[in-house]
Write a protein that holds these residues in place. Sequence first.
Motif, PDB file in Angstrom:
ATOM      1  N   ALA A  59       0.827  -1.203   0.000  1.00  0.00           N
ATOM      2  CA  ALA A  59       0.000   0.000   0.000  1.00  0.00           C
ATOM      3  C   ALA A  59       0.863   1.255   0.000  1.00  0.00           C
ATOM      4  O   ALA A  59       2.083   1.203   0.176  1.00  0.00           O
ATOM      5  CB  ALA A  59      -0.920   0.001   1.223  1.00  0.00           C
ATOM      6  N   ARG A  60       0.212   2.403  -0.187  1.00  0.00           N
ATOM      7  CA  ARG A  60       0.940   3.669  -0.256  1.00  0.00           C
ATOM      8  C   ARG A  60       1.711   3.966   1.016  1.00  0.00           C
ATOM      9  O   ARG A  60       2.756   4.620   0.984  1.00  0.00           O
ATOM     10  CB  ARG A  60      -0.050   4.813  -0.522  1.00  0.00           C
ATOM     11  CG  ARG A  60      -0.731   4.739  -1.875  1.00  0.00           C
ATOM     12  CD  ARG A  60      -1.694   5.886  -2.053  1.00  0.00           C
ATOM     13  NE  ARG A  60      -2.404   5.813  -3.325  1.00  0.00           N
ATOM     14  CZ  ARG A  60      -3.309   6.702  -3.712  1.00  0.00           C
ATOM     15  NH1 ARG A  60      -3.625   7.721  -2.926  1.00  0.00           N
ATOM     16  NH2 ARG A  60      -3.898   6.576  -4.883  1.00  0.00           N
ATOM     17  N   THR A 137      -0.861   1.077  -5.859  1.00  0.00           N
ATOM     18  CA  THR A 137      -0.591  -0.081  -5.030  1.00  0.00           C
ATOM     19  C   THR A 137       0.200  -1.092  -5.863  1.00  0.00           C
ATOM     20  O   THR A 137      -0.176  -1.404  -6.980  1.00  0.00           O
ATOM     21  CB  THR A 137      -1.894  -0.736  -4.536  1.00  0.00           C
ATOM     22  OG1 THR A 137      -2.596   0.184  -3.715  1.00  0.00           O
ATOM     23  CG2 THR A 137      -1.595  -1.993  -3.721  1.00  0.00           C
ATOM     24  N   GLN A 174     -10.195  -2.877  -9.309  1.00  0.00           N
ATOM     25  CA  GLN A 174      -9.940  -1.756  -8.410  1.00  0.00           C
ATOM     26  C   GLN A 174     -10.573  -0.472  -8.937  1.00  0.00           C
ATOM     27  O   GLN A 174     -11.083   0.343  -8.162  1.00  0.00           O
ATOM     28  CB  GLN A 174      -8.438  -1.586  -8.210  1.00  0.00           C
ATOM     29  CG  GLN A 174      -7.829  -2.714  -7.388  1.00  0.00           C
ATOM     30  CD  GLN A 174      -6.330  -2.609  -7.266  1.00  0.00           C
ATOM     31  OE1 GLN A 174      -5.653  -2.157  -8.191  1.00  0.00           O
ATOM     32  NE2 GLN A 174      -5.810  -3.024  -6.131  1.00  0.00           N
TER      33      GLN A 174
END
Length: 237
Positions: A59-60, A137, A174
């Motif tokens: 994740a970020r 991501t 997504q």
Amino acid sequence: MSEQPAKELSQRLFTALAGAARGLSTRSSGGAEQVLKLIVAGAVRTVPGAEHAGVLLLARDGTVTSHAPSSDLAERIDRLQARYGEGPCVTALWELHTILVDDLAVGAARWPAFAREALASGVASTLSFQLFTNDDTLGALNLYSGQRAGFNEHSQILGSLFASHAAQALGRAQEMEQLHQALLTRDVIGQAKGILMERFDLDATSAFAMLIRTSEDSDRKLVEVARWLVADGGPRS
């Protein structure tokens, strides 16, 4: 292997890949997690040598999480890499390429904590492909074998093609989730505006400005303020 059996094997593998890719494309509307399950199941069925599979997502904020493992062993190996922040799959995430490990005992020098526990769990070789997704991501498709040198040239070629299709399907899922969330956000803000317009006899522009000011004054996101208004009915005049 003679030329004819090699061609027959290639044809069989590419036929399997095409079927898996069609499955991903037609069912990507089921959400990202459903697509991930299809990815790992298809990889185990399709890629020579793959006994287990899983996906790691970065994740970020730097958090690494395990998703849709095909077995308890795959989940354990994925979580080991997430816990230690090391391993072939984590390397694939960060270095943007394919990582083949024929013998984890040799890889112990590079990933000591992970390799020790992975070997003890029964994994001897790994093959990881980085997945590119469209919301910043990063992901890696990870294949595991209990045999040393469990993956051959066909594994790498087919796995790479499969990972490419999988990344596209995951990206579409997504996008759909993001669109769905955006529509929900728009709807709840519209409902909150309606409450303020009715309660305070405001026009739409003034009601929206009131939402923005409340968001700034309370140091809360606009959508959080809107959800509170909708849930509680908002302030009374």
